[in-house]
Design a protein around this motif. Sequence first.
Motif, PDB file in Angstrom:
ATOM      1  N   LEU A 131       0.848  -1.196   0.000  1.00  0.00           N
ATOM      2  CA  LEU A 131       0.000   0.000   0.000  1.00  0.00           C
ATOM      3  C   LEU A 131       0.883   1.245   0.000  1.00  0.00           C
ATOM      4  CD1 LEU A 131      -2.914   1.156   0.090  1.00  0.00           C
ATOM      5  CD2 LEU A 131      -2.704   1.213   2.574  1.00  0.00           C
ATOM      6  N   GLU A 132       0.383   2.269  -0.701  1.00  0.00           N
ATOM      7  CA  GLU A 132       1.137   3.507  -0.908  1.00  0.00           C
ATOM      8  C   GLU A 132       1.038   4.457   0.284  1.00  0.00           C
ATOM      9  OE1 GLU A 132      -1.494   2.381  -2.701  1.00  0.00           O
ATOM     10  OE2 GLU A 132      -2.929   3.973  -3.160  1.00  0.00           O
ATOM     11  N   THR A 133       1.040   3.941   1.519  1.00  0.00           N
ATOM     12  CA  THR A 133       0.954   4.779   2.711  1.00  0.00           C
ATOM     13  C   THR A 133       1.869   5.997   2.540  1.00  0.00           C
ATOM     14  OG1 THR A 133       2.318   3.000   3.637  1.00  0.00           O
ATOM     15  CG2 THR A 133       0.101   3.150   4.408  1.00  0.00           C
ATOM     16  N   ALA A 183       8.104   1.039  -7.736  1.00  0.00           N
ATOM     17  CA  ALA A 183       7.814   2.116  -8.699  1.00  0.00           C
ATOM     18  C   ALA A 183       6.334   2.508  -8.612  1.00  0.00           C
ATOM     19  CB  ALA A 183       8.170   1.670 -10.118  1.00  0.00           C
ATOM     20  N   HIS A 184       5.468   1.497  -8.488  1.00  0.00           N
ATOM     21  CA  HIS A 184       4.018   1.747  -8.409  1.00  0.00           C
ATOM     22  C   HIS A 184       3.658   2.554  -7.156  1.00  0.00           C
ATOM     23  CE1 HIS A 184      -0.253   0.403  -9.129  1.00  0.00           C
ATOM     24  NE2 HIS A 184      -0.315   0.611  -7.824  1.00  0.00           N
ATOM     25  N   GLU A 185       4.159   2.134  -6.006  1.00  0.00           N
ATOM     26  CA  GLU A 185       3.809   2.821  -4.747  1.00  0.00           C
ATOM     27  C   GLU A 185       4.426   4.219  -4.707  1.00  0.00           C
ATOM     28  OE1 GLU A 185       1.509   1.244  -3.676  1.00  0.00           O
ATOM     29  OE2 GLU A 185       1.959  -0.830  -4.181  1.00  0.00           O
ATOM     30  N   ALA A 225       4.918   6.109  -7.451  1.00  0.00           N
ATOM     31  CA  ALA A 225       4.092   6.916  -8.363  1.00  0.00           C
ATOM     32  C   ALA A 225       2.808   7.394  -7.657  1.00  0.00           C
ATOM     33  CB  ALA A 225       3.751   6.109  -9.610  1.00  0.00           C
ATOM     34  N   HIS A 226       2.275   6.537  -6.786  1.00  0.00           N
ATOM     35  CA  HIS A 226       1.061   6.913  -6.042  1.00  0.00           C
ATOM     36  C   HIS A 226       1.250   8.166  -5.183  1.00  0.00           C
ATOM     37  CE1 HIS A 226      -2.134   4.047  -6.681  1.00  0.00           C
ATOM     38  NE2 HIS A 226      -1.435   2.988  -6.319  1.00  0.00           N
ATOM     39  N   GLN A 227       2.480   8.490  -4.805  1.00  0.00           N
ATOM     40  CA  GLN A 227       2.653   9.666  -3.951  1.00  0.00           C
ATOM     41  C   GLN A 227       2.134  10.904  -4.675  1.00  0.00           C
ATOM     42  OE1 GLN A 227       3.635   8.920  -0.741  1.00  0.00           O
ATOM     43  NE2 GLN A 227       3.670   6.828  -1.537  1.00  0.00           N
ATOM     44  N   ASN A 249      -6.481   6.544  -9.181  1.00  0.00           N
ATOM     45  CA  ASN A 249      -5.294   6.105  -8.440  1.00  0.00           C
ATOM     46  C   ASN A 249      -4.558   5.009  -9.199  1.00  0.00           C
ATOM     47  OD1 ASN A 249      -6.145   7.740  -6.353  1.00  0.00           O
ATOM     48  ND2 ASN A 249      -6.149   6.121  -4.795  1.00  0.00           N
ATOM     49  N   GLU A 250      -5.276   3.905  -9.417  1.00  0.00           N
ATOM     50  CA  GLU A 250      -4.605   2.669  -9.855  1.00  0.00           C
ATOM     51  C   GLU A 250      -4.237   2.685 -11.333  1.00  0.00           C
ATOM     52  OE1 GLU A 250      -3.390   1.221  -7.636  1.00  0.00           O
ATOM     53  OE2 GLU A 250      -4.676   1.583  -5.893  1.00  0.00           O
ATOM     54  N   GLY A 251      -5.080   3.289 -12.183  1.00  0.00           N
ATOM     55  CA  GLY A 251      -4.746   3.388 -13.602  1.00  0.00           C
ATOM     56  C   GLY A 251      -3.502   4.254 -13.804  1.00  0.00           C
ATOM     57  N   PHE A 252      -3.453   5.395 -13.119  1.00  0.00           N
ATOM     58  CA  PHE A 252      -2.298   6.288 -13.241  1.00  0.00           C
ATOM     59  C   PHE A 252      -1.031   5.645 -12.674  1.00  0.00           C
ATOM     60  CE2 PHE A 252      -3.058  10.606 -14.849  1.00  0.00           C
ATOM     61  CZ  PHE A 252      -4.428  10.602 -15.025  1.00  0.00           C
ATOM     62  N   ALA A 253      -1.122   5.028 -11.490  1.00  0.00           N
ATOM     63  CA  ALA A 253       0.085   4.432 -10.893  1.00  0.00           C
ATOM     64  C   ALA A 253       0.595   3.289 -11.761  1.00  0.00           C
ATOM     65  CB  ALA A 253      -0.203   3.960  -9.464  1.00  0.00           C
ATOM     66  N   THR A 254      -0.323   2.533 -12.359  1.00  0.00           N
ATOM     67  CA  THR A 254       0.093   1.424 -13.225  1.00  0.00           C
ATOM     68  C   THR A 254       0.731   1.961 -14.512  1.00  0.00           C
ATOM     69  OG1 THR A 254      -1.646   0.031 -12.305  1.00  0.00           O
ATOM     70  CG2 THR A 254      -0.696  -0.658 -14.414  1.00  0.00           C
ATOM     71  N   VAL A 302      -9.287  -2.202 -13.132  1.00  0.00           N
ATOM     72  CA  VAL A 302      -9.060  -0.875 -12.554  1.00  0.00           C
ATOM     73  C   VAL A 302      -7.600  -0.465 -12.779  1.00  0.00           C
ATOM     74  CG1 VAL A 302      -8.982   0.404 -10.372  1.00  0.00           C
ATOM     75  CG2 VAL A 302     -10.932  -1.086 -10.893  1.00  0.00           C
ATOM     76  N   TYR A 303      -6.701  -1.442 -12.641  1.00  0.00           N
ATOM     77  CA  TYR A 303      -5.272  -1.163 -12.824  1.00  0.00           C
ATOM     78  C   TYR A 303      -4.900  -1.114 -14.307  1.00  0.00           C
ATOM     79  CZ  TYR A 303      -4.402  -2.118  -7.837  1.00  0.00           C
ATOM     80  OH  TYR A 303      -4.382  -2.055  -6.477  1.00  0.00           O
ATOM     81  N   ASP A 304      -5.101  -2.244 -14.996  1.00  0.00           N
ATOM     82  CA  ASP A 304      -4.507  -2.391 -16.334  1.00  0.00           C
ATOM     83  C   ASP A 304      -5.339  -1.725 -17.430  1.00  0.00           C
ATOM     84  OD1 ASP A 304      -2.567  -3.741 -15.027  1.00  0.00           O
ATOM     85  OD2 ASP A 304      -2.824  -5.653 -16.066  1.00  0.00           O
TER      86      ASP A 304
HETATM   87 ZN    ZN Z   1      -1.847   1.047  -6.671  1.00  0.00          ZN
END
Ligand code: ZN
Length: 479
Positions: free
Chosen positions: A315-317, A333-335, A337-339, A356-361, A410-412
Motif C-alpha cells: 500500500l502507498e501509505t 515504482a508503483h507505490e 508513483a502513487h505519492q 489512483n490505480e490506472g495512473f500508478a500502473t 481498474v489497474y490495467d
Molecule cells: Zn496502486
Amino acid sequence: MRIRPTVRTAAALVAAASLVAVAGPASAAPGAPGTPRYTDGSTSGGDPYFPAAGNGGYDVQHYDLGLSWYADGRLDGTAVVSLRATQDLASFSLDLRGLTASSVLVDGKPARFTQLPPGPDGRGGELVVTVAPKLKAGTDHRVTVVYSGYPGQPLDNTGAQYGWVTFADGVLVANEAEGAPTWFPVNDVPTDKATYDFRITVPEGKTAIANGEPVGAPVTSGGRTTWTWSADDPMASYLATASIGDYAATTQTGPDGLPILNYVETGLSPSRAATTAASLALQPQMIAFFEGLLGEYPFSSFGAIVDEDSVGYALETQTRPVYSGVAGQTTVAHELAHQWVGNSVSPTTWADIWLNEGFATYLQWRWSESRRAGYLAQQYARVAAIPAGDEFWTVSLTDPGAENLFAEAVYDRGAAFLVALQRTIGDAAFGELLRTWVRDNANGNVTTADLLALAEEVSRQQLDDLFRDWLTEADKPAV
Ligand code: ZN
Ligand code: ARG
C-alpha cells in the motif's frame, strides 16, 4: 517546517467567529434571522460505496495520536482530533470500530458519547459525541478520545486483511479503503485531509514506523519505547500507517536532498532481502524519473516499510509505503508513483479508484519502459488482446462497485486507457496533461470529469467519446 493549521492565534479565532456572525442567514435556518439552528452532524461522509465511512458537519485539521501497543495485541489510544465545525452542531460522530472509548473531552470538558457498533455487513462503527455548549459553524475545537481494545486482524468488504493488522511479532497497518477506524477515531473519507503526529509506545526492542519524519530519538523507560513521528503534509486517512516490527533502518538521499528512510524487517529470507535491497536501491533514480514526468516529489520524505508479515498486498501509505514480505522493483515504482497520483491528487469518492490505480500502473509501465524499450507497447498489446466479453471489459471504471476496487481492470485497463489517450492527443499534450493534473490538484481531490475537462483543454480535442468508450461502456473499446 510549515506552521501547523492547529496552531492558531486568538486573533484568528476571533476573526473566524466574526466571519460566521456576518454570514448569519446563510448558516441559520428557520427561526429568528441570524439565530443558529443546531443539528446532529451526519454519521455518513456520503461515499456511495462506503456510506458508513466519514461523517458530516466538520473538517479535521490535525490528528495527534498517542498509541500504546502490547505484545498480546492490545492497543490503548489517546487521540486529539483538531477540527473545525462546518455547520452548527448539537452532536457529531467519528468513525471508530472494534475499540471501546472510555472518555471524550471537547475543548477539555467531558462530553456525553455513545458508540454505535458496525452494521451486519461489518462496515461502520461510530462514536457519537453530544456537545454542550454546542459547536458553531466556523469554530475550531479539540476532541480528545481515550480508547482501548484488541484490533486483531480486521477484514475489508472483500475479506482481505486491512487496518491495524496484528501479528505475533508486530503490526502491519494498511487502511485502504476504510480501515482507519480500526485504530483511531477518524473522519474516514479521502476528502478530509489533515496533518498527523504519532507517539507510538511499544515493548522495548520493537520499532514503530509512521508517516513523515521522526521527531527526536526513541525514548525508553520501564521496558517500553516511544517512537515519535510527525507528518506535516496533508494526508487522507487511508494513507496513515503506524507499523510495528523488528526493522533495520537504512537511509538514502533523493533529488534535492530528499530524505529517504527505509525500514526492512530483519527476519526476511536471504532471497527476499536481496530482492528488496535491489529495489530500494533504485528509489533515488525512480524519484528523479517521476519528477521528470510529474514535477517535484510532493512530500517532505519518502521510504519503505517492508514487513515480514503479509496482508497480501502493498500500500502507498503516504511518504512510506508498506510492503508484504518483499518489495519488488515494479511494486516500489508503483507505490512511489502513487505519492503524486493517489496521495497528493486523491479521488473524491471510492468510485474514482481508477484515477489512483490506472495512473500508478501507467507510470510503473513508464519506469519499466525506461529500463527496457518496448515495454509500454507490450503492455498495451497484452491488454488489447484480452477478448471482448471478458470481465476485464465489462466492469465500469467510473463505477466499478465496492467489490471491484482492486480488480485487474481498474489497474490495467486504466493504464491502457492512458496509453490510448497519449496516442490520441500526442506525447507533448499528454506530458502537459500529466504535469498540469498533478500541479493544479496538489493536496486535493479529483473526479474523472475533471480529467476529461483538463485533457480537452490541454489537447483542444473533444475526448468524451474516447473516455466513454474506455471507461464507462461495458464492452471492449476500439483498441
Ligand atoms: Zn496502486
Ligand atoms: N492501493 C494498493 C496498490 O495498488 C492496493 C491495495 C489493495 N488492497 C486490497 N484490499 N486488496 O498498491
